[in-house]
Motif scaffolding. Sequence first.
Motif, PDB file in Angstrom:
ATOM      1  N   THR A   1      29.013   9.863  -3.950  1.00  0.00           N
ATOM      2  CA  THR A   1      29.362   8.743  -3.077  1.00  0.00           C
ATOM      3  C   THR A   1      30.268   7.759  -3.805  1.00  0.00           C
ATOM      4  OG1 THR A   1      27.337   7.608  -3.729  1.00  0.00           O
ATOM      5  CG2 THR A   1      27.254   8.986  -1.754  1.00  0.00           C
ATOM      6  N   GLY A   2      30.852   6.833  -3.048  1.00  0.00           N
ATOM      7  CA  GLY A   2      31.907   5.976  -3.582  1.00  0.00           C
ATOM      8  C   GLY A   2      31.478   4.983  -4.633  1.00  0.00           C
ATOM      9  N   GLU A   3      30.267   4.474  -4.559  1.00  0.00           N
ATOM     10  CA  GLU A   3      29.885   3.454  -5.537  1.00  0.00           C
ATOM     11  C   GLU A   3      28.380   3.504  -5.759  1.00  0.00           C
ATOM     12  OE1 GLU A   3      29.498  -0.281  -2.389  1.00  0.00           O
ATOM     13  OE2 GLU A   3      31.309  -0.053  -3.592  1.00  0.00           O
ATOM     14  N   THR A   4      27.939   2.884  -6.848  1.00  0.00           N
ATOM     15  CA  THR A   4      26.521   2.893  -7.174  1.00  0.00           C
ATOM     16  C   THR A   4      25.746   1.990  -6.226  1.00  0.00           C
ATOM     17  OG1 THR A   4      26.879   1.111  -8.769  1.00  0.00           O
ATOM     18  CG2 THR A   4      26.988   3.356  -9.598  1.00  0.00           C
ATOM     19  N   ASP A   5      24.438   2.257  -6.133  1.00  0.00           N
ATOM     20  CA  ASP A   5      23.564   1.465  -5.267  1.00  0.00           C
ATOM     21  C   ASP A   5      23.143   0.202  -5.997  1.00  0.00           C
ATOM     22  OD1 ASP A   5      21.778   0.493  -3.451  1.00  0.00           O
ATOM     23  OD2 ASP A   5      20.225   1.987  -3.876  1.00  0.00           O
ATOM     24  N   SER A   6      23.655  -0.921  -5.556  1.00  0.00           N
ATOM     25  CA  SER A   6      23.292  -2.205  -6.173  1.00  0.00           C
ATOM     26  C   SER A   6      22.610  -3.137  -5.184  1.00  0.00           C
ATOM     27  CB  SER A   6      24.543  -2.884  -6.748  1.00  0.00           C
ATOM     28  OG  SER A   6      25.502  -3.098  -5.717  1.00  0.00           O
ATOM     29  N   GLN A   7      22.379  -2.663  -3.971  1.00  0.00           N
ATOM     30  CA  GLN A   7      21.784  -3.498  -2.929  1.00  0.00           C
ATOM     31  C   GLN A   7      20.265  -3.356  -2.940  1.00  0.00           C
ATOM     32  OE1 GLN A   7      23.597  -3.178   0.938  1.00  0.00           O
ATOM     33  NE2 GLN A   7      21.729  -3.790   1.997  1.00  0.00           N
ATOM     34  N   ALA A   8      19.571  -4.491  -3.031  1.00  0.00           N
ATOM     35  CA  ALA A   8      18.104  -4.494  -3.050  1.00  0.00           C
ATOM     36  C   ALA A   8      17.546  -4.383  -1.637  1.00  0.00           C
ATOM     37  CB  ALA A   8      17.593  -5.762  -3.709  1.00  0.00           C
ATOM     38  N   PRO A   9      16.323  -3.896  -1.484  1.00  0.00           N
ATOM     39  CA  PRO A   9      15.686  -3.858  -0.158  1.00  0.00           C
ATOM     40  C   PRO A   9      15.445  -5.275   0.366  1.00  0.00           C
ATOM     41  CG  PRO A   9      14.565  -2.398  -1.724  1.00  0.00           C
ATOM     42  CD  PRO A   9      15.497  -3.254  -2.516  1.00  0.00           C
ATOM     43  N   THR A  10      15.198  -5.349   1.686  1.00  0.00           N
ATOM     44  CA  THR A  10      14.880  -6.652   2.286  1.00  0.00           C
ATOM     45  C   THR A  10      13.477  -7.081   1.872  1.00  0.00           C
ATOM     46  OG1 THR A  10      14.024  -5.568   4.265  1.00  0.00           O
ATOM     47  CG2 THR A  10      16.347  -6.171   4.277  1.00  0.00           C
ATOM     48  N   ALA A  11      13.257  -8.411   1.853  1.00  0.00           N
ATOM     49  CA  ALA A  11      11.962  -8.946   1.442  1.00  0.00           C
ATOM     50  C   ALA A  11      10.918  -8.733   2.534  1.00  0.00           C
ATOM     51  CB  ALA A  11      12.088 -10.422   1.107  1.00  0.00           C
ATOM     52  N   ILE A  12       9.673  -8.566   2.105  1.00  0.00           N
ATOM     53  CA  ILE A  12       8.536  -8.494   3.041  1.00  0.00           C
ATOM     54  C   ILE A  12       8.252  -9.914   3.531  1.00  0.00           C
ATOM     55  CG2 ILE A  12       6.084  -7.953   3.244  1.00  0.00           C
ATOM     56  CD1 ILE A  12       6.563  -5.974   0.893  1.00  0.00           C
ATOM     57  N   THR A  13       8.116 -10.096   4.867  1.00  0.00           N
ATOM     58  CA  THR A  13       7.898 -11.450   5.427  1.00  0.00           C
ATOM     59  C   THR A  13       6.591 -11.568   6.206  1.00  0.00           C
ATOM     60  OG1 THR A  13       9.156 -10.849   7.403  1.00  0.00           O
ATOM     61  CG2 THR A  13      10.391 -11.834   5.585  1.00  0.00           C
ATOM     62  N   ASP A  14       5.880 -10.455   6.358  1.00  0.00           N
ATOM     63  CA  ASP A  14       4.674 -10.494   7.196  1.00  0.00           C
ATOM     64  C   ASP A  14       3.470  -9.889   6.483  1.00  0.00           C
ATOM     65  OD1 ASP A  14       5.575  -7.912   7.148  1.00  0.00           O
ATOM     66  OD2 ASP A  14       5.403  -7.553   9.305  1.00  0.00           O
ATOM     67  N   LEU A  15       3.352 -10.145   5.180  1.00  0.00           N
ATOM     68  CA  LEU A  15       2.196  -9.682   4.437  1.00  0.00           C
ATOM     69  C   LEU A  15       0.944 -10.365   4.971  1.00  0.00           C
ATOM     70  CD1 LEU A  15       1.178  -8.025   1.958  1.00  0.00           C
ATOM     71  CD2 LEU A  15       1.455 -10.127   0.609  1.00  0.00           C
ATOM     72  N   VAL A  16      -0.064  -9.578   5.356  1.00  0.00           N
ATOM     73  CA  VAL A  16      -1.311 -10.122   5.898  1.00  0.00           C
ATOM     74  C   VAL A  16      -2.489  -9.439   5.225  1.00  0.00           C
ATOM     75  CG1 VAL A  16      -0.306 -10.709   8.137  1.00  0.00           C
ATOM     76  CG2 VAL A  16      -1.320  -8.445   7.788  1.00  0.00           C
ATOM     77  N   ALA A  17      -3.660 -10.098   5.287  1.00  0.00           N
ATOM     78  CA  ALA A  17      -4.894  -9.538   4.734  1.00  0.00           C
ATOM     79  C   ALA A  17      -5.913  -9.394   5.846  1.00  0.00           C
ATOM     80  CB  ALA A  17      -5.436 -10.419   3.619  1.00  0.00           C
ATOM     81  N   GLY A  18      -6.739  -8.346   5.793  1.00  0.00           N
ATOM     82  CA  GLY A  18      -7.775  -8.125   6.788  1.00  0.00           C
ATOM     83  C   GLY A  18      -8.965  -7.432   6.170  1.00  0.00           C
ATOM     84  N   SER A  19     -10.092  -7.420   6.933  1.00  0.00           N
ATOM     85  CA  SER A  19     -11.327  -6.755   6.483  1.00  0.00           C
ATOM     86  C   SER A  19     -11.787  -7.268   5.134  1.00  0.00           C
ATOM     87  CB  SER A  19     -11.125  -5.240   6.433  1.00  0.00           C
ATOM     88  OG  SER A  19     -10.741  -4.736   7.693  1.00  0.00           O
ATOM     89  N   THR A  20     -11.711  -8.590   4.947  1.00  0.00           N
ATOM     90  CA  THR A  20     -12.116  -9.176   3.674  1.00  0.00           C
ATOM     91  C   THR A  20     -13.631  -9.188   3.567  1.00  0.00           C
ATOM     92  OG1 THR A  20     -10.138 -10.553   3.628  1.00  0.00           O
ATOM     93  CG2 THR A  20     -11.970 -11.234   2.204  1.00  0.00           C
ATOM     94  N   THR A  21     -14.143  -8.732   2.407  1.00  0.00           N
ATOM     95  CA  THR A  21     -15.577  -8.739   2.134  1.00  0.00           C
ATOM     96  C   THR A  21     -15.809  -9.611   0.903  1.00  0.00           C
ATOM     97  OG1 THR A  21     -15.564  -6.851   0.630  1.00  0.00           O
ATOM     98  CG2 THR A  21     -15.658  -6.361   2.985  1.00  0.00           C
TER      99      THR A  21
END
Length: 703
Positions: free
Chosen positions: A446-466
Amino acid sequence: MRTTFTLLLTLLLSSTLWSQEIHTQSNAVSIDNESDATTGWTGGAVISSESTDVEHGSFSMLVSSTGQTNGRDASYTFNVTSGQVYSIKIWAKRAPQSYLPAFANWSGFSNFSERSILTTQWTEYSFELTANSNVAVIRAYTAPINRGAVSGDGILLDAVTITPLVDDSEAPSAITDLTASSTTSSSTALSWSASTDNIGVVDYEVFQNGSSIGLSGGATNFNVMNLSPATNYAFTAIALDAAGNSSLVSNTANVTTTTAADTQGPSAITDLTASATTSSSTTLSWSASTDNVGVVDYEVFQDGTSIGLSGGVTSFNVTNLSPATSYGFTAIAMDAAGNSSLVSNTANVTTTAAADTQAPSAITDLIASAITSNSAILSWSASTDNVGVVDYEVFQDGTSIGLSGGATSFNVTNLTPATSYAFTAIALDAAENTSLISNTANLTTTGETDSQAPTAITDLVAGSTTSSSTSLSWSASMDDVGVVDYEIFQDGISIGLSGGATSFNVTNLTPETSYSFTAVAMDGSGNISTISNSVNITTLEAPTGGATAYTTENANLPTVDWQSNNFIASGNVGIGTQVNPAYRLAVAGNIVAEEVRVALQGNWPDFVFETSYELPSLAAVEQHIKTNKHLMNIPSAHQVQQQGIALGDMDAKLLRKIEELTLYAIAQEKQIQQLKSQNEQLKELANKIEALELKLNTYPVER
């Protein structure tokens, strides 16, 4: 079908034009002295005995190129008389893999001309040459010198004869000392001294009372059988040469058979031994047995089964054995009356292992996948070999770049963006035989190296907490190439990777404690997203032990114990457990129901069939399995053991795998159809090349 290459004019010249065979060594191309051997033939090529494609007898000789510059010839050296004319005849054909083989570079003759071996049918090649030396050499070449040798190019040879052409009219000398011995009631043994001849005696004919009773096969002895007891007989003999000249009749040996039948058997053989054992043969020998009248022959047994008679000699060559195999040999002695000795001692033999000269099959389906700006993954189907393939060597634009370690895939790195490359590979076995070069896998990075980072997680949630755990989940991040994993942090410290899944079970937490969790996404080039939103949780109070008995007054207390059913309730419900469960319903045992319905809050994985879905390469799947020992987006055995599984979530994950497998199968079918088309094109090209080679054969080739 056999075809004759030249007219056999020398056989039609005269009844007195005679020839004596001087190609006498015992090997696969001899006519009268054939054996499973290549004795007398040497050269740079691999020379072996062949039993499946034969013109004469049971064996022929295969001459195969070793792939080296000088590894293409087989030669036979013999003594000649300078000025003598010789007739040389050789049956030959091209091997299944061949390129312009020929008889060339013969020495010791004044009028030899190179002769190409043109056909794949057995053909007799005939030469009539005059010797100009006392030593001559005949040679067969698998390919011309000016063409790079290819390992495996070959020719097949058989039925070689070398005979001087001589005008023979002189008869052999007469036998003068014919004698009889070991006479019994039904047999006698005749013997005499060898006759002389200007060329050579080839046989002796024996007469009983003036009638011929057989030929001795060239030996100077003859066993006469089926005589009558107490009867007089007169025996004579004559010597014969190859031109049909016969000697005068010999002296007469008069014999009177005995009256009593011989009932005494010979003594048993006690020193049967084996020597000169190879991968396919051994030589047996022993001391002569004794008998009251005379031993006439010995019978040899292999693992209890008769394999032949020794012809009266005390040795026997065993052939056609299997490599690395154990055998037990025995023998018995026999006299003329049919009496046999007891069985001999056993000579135990283990043949040697056969040398491995067969190369692995060529790779025909080398492909490149997961191509980036600086890397690619090569893969292929396993080659086959008579012993076993041990490794594969990979070449980039014709230069070796490493071994695969026996694997059928190879990760290529350090490539240049937007650049074309050609990759090939060969298979190797333990004996260092190499296959032919594979098909070429062409690729452009391919034409160029991969320098693009993934998008950030914006909806991290917690459930079933004991009191000691919680379950984190989030939506998948996006990336220009593809997200490969997620890293989870607890109060800013990494606690593990999700294995590519968008969920993570956190355990070993402390009751009634606050925690903060974040996560980042990662792609295959090591680019990392910014940190996600924080999700804060406080673990529950630890369950207390013990419980009060159930009454109507305490039924609504936070903790109620129904002793008869071991039932606990405190907002959540537990059956068969002595602690307040961390789930809405916990059962210590089996559940039977007519139906259980799971209402999923997440997405059913039809997104796999969206055009934007990044289907992981099989190489990436393989690498994930090697690293993590479980499939992408599927919890590990340890996770299931520690945290269990959510049925709805697991069904969705399994369906996702099924849908991915469907896409792989569709892609593979397309690739198979493409390879079939390429294969047909290659066959057509091979036919054109073969036609061109046949045309080229009509022109002289420098060797």
